[in-house]
Design an enzyme around this catalytic site. Structure first.
Site, mmCIF file in Angstrom:
data_model
loop_
_atom_site.group_PDB
_atom_site.id
_atom_site.type_symbol
_atom_site.label_atom_id
_atom_site.label_comp_id
_atom_site.label_asym_id
_atom_site.label_seq_id
_atom_site.Cartn_x
_atom_site.Cartn_y
_atom_site.Cartn_z
ATOM 1 N N ARG A 183 0.829 -1.224 0.000
ATOM 2 C CA ARG A 183 0.000 0.000 0.000
ATOM 3 C C ARG A 183 0.852 1.259 0.000
ATOM 4 O O ARG A 183 0.586 2.193 -0.753
ATOM 5 C CB ARG A 183 -0.948 0.019 1.196
ATOM 6 C CG ARG A 183 -2.073 -0.996 1.099
ATOM 7 C CD ARG A 183 -2.921 -1.008 2.350
ATOM 8 N NE ARG A 183 -2.067 -1.269 3.505
ATOM 9 C CZ ARG A 183 -2.242 -0.760 4.718
ATOM 10 N NH1 ARG A 183 -3.258 0.057 4.957
ATOM 11 N NH2 ARG A 183 -1.434 -1.035 5.708
ATOM 12 N N ASN A 185 -6.055 -2.544 2.353
ATOM 13 C CA ASN A 185 -6.067 -4.000 2.500
ATOM 14 C C ASN A 185 -7.507 -4.451 2.611
ATOM 15 O O ASN A 185 -8.372 -3.719 3.090
ATOM 16 C CB ASN A 185 -5.312 -4.426 3.761
ATOM 17 C CG ASN A 185 -3.811 -4.322 3.601
ATOM 18 O OD1 ASN A 185 -3.281 -4.344 2.500
ATOM 19 N ND2 ASN A 185 -3.113 -4.224 4.721
#
Length: 95
Positions: A20, A38
């Site tokens: 990320r 996520n």
């Protein structure tokens, strides 16, 4: 220049490997706005808005990810109306 929005679902070893944060850095470098998070199933989800070229480059990056990741598959579909106009590219909480 026209703006597009793409929704990405990324599968593989993509959590706990700086995916990320790396995607956020890549998106910011390309001038792409949107978000990444996520998912509870172990995948990563993102929504990317920008020029077709910049979003395309981010999608290609997503197929590799950071060095520690193992990307098995990236599902790409059209996202929401580009007039949503995100400001920046951010990491969202797991969903």
């Amino acid at each position: 220049m026209p703006t597009i929005v793409k929704h990405l679902l990324i599968f593989g070893r993509v959590q706990g490997v700086y995916y990320r944060a790396s995607m956020t850095e890549q998106a910011q470098a390309l001038g792409v706005t949107g978000w990444v998070r996520n998912r509870l199933d172990g995948s990563v989800e993102a929504l990317a808005e920008g020029t077709p070229q910049a979003v395309g480059q981010l999608v290609e990056w997503a197929r590799q990810g950071p060095r520690q990741a193992r990307v098995d598959r990236v599902d790409v579909s059209d996202g929401t109306d580009p007039r949503t106009a995100f400001s920046g590219f951010v990491q969202r909480p797991t969903a």
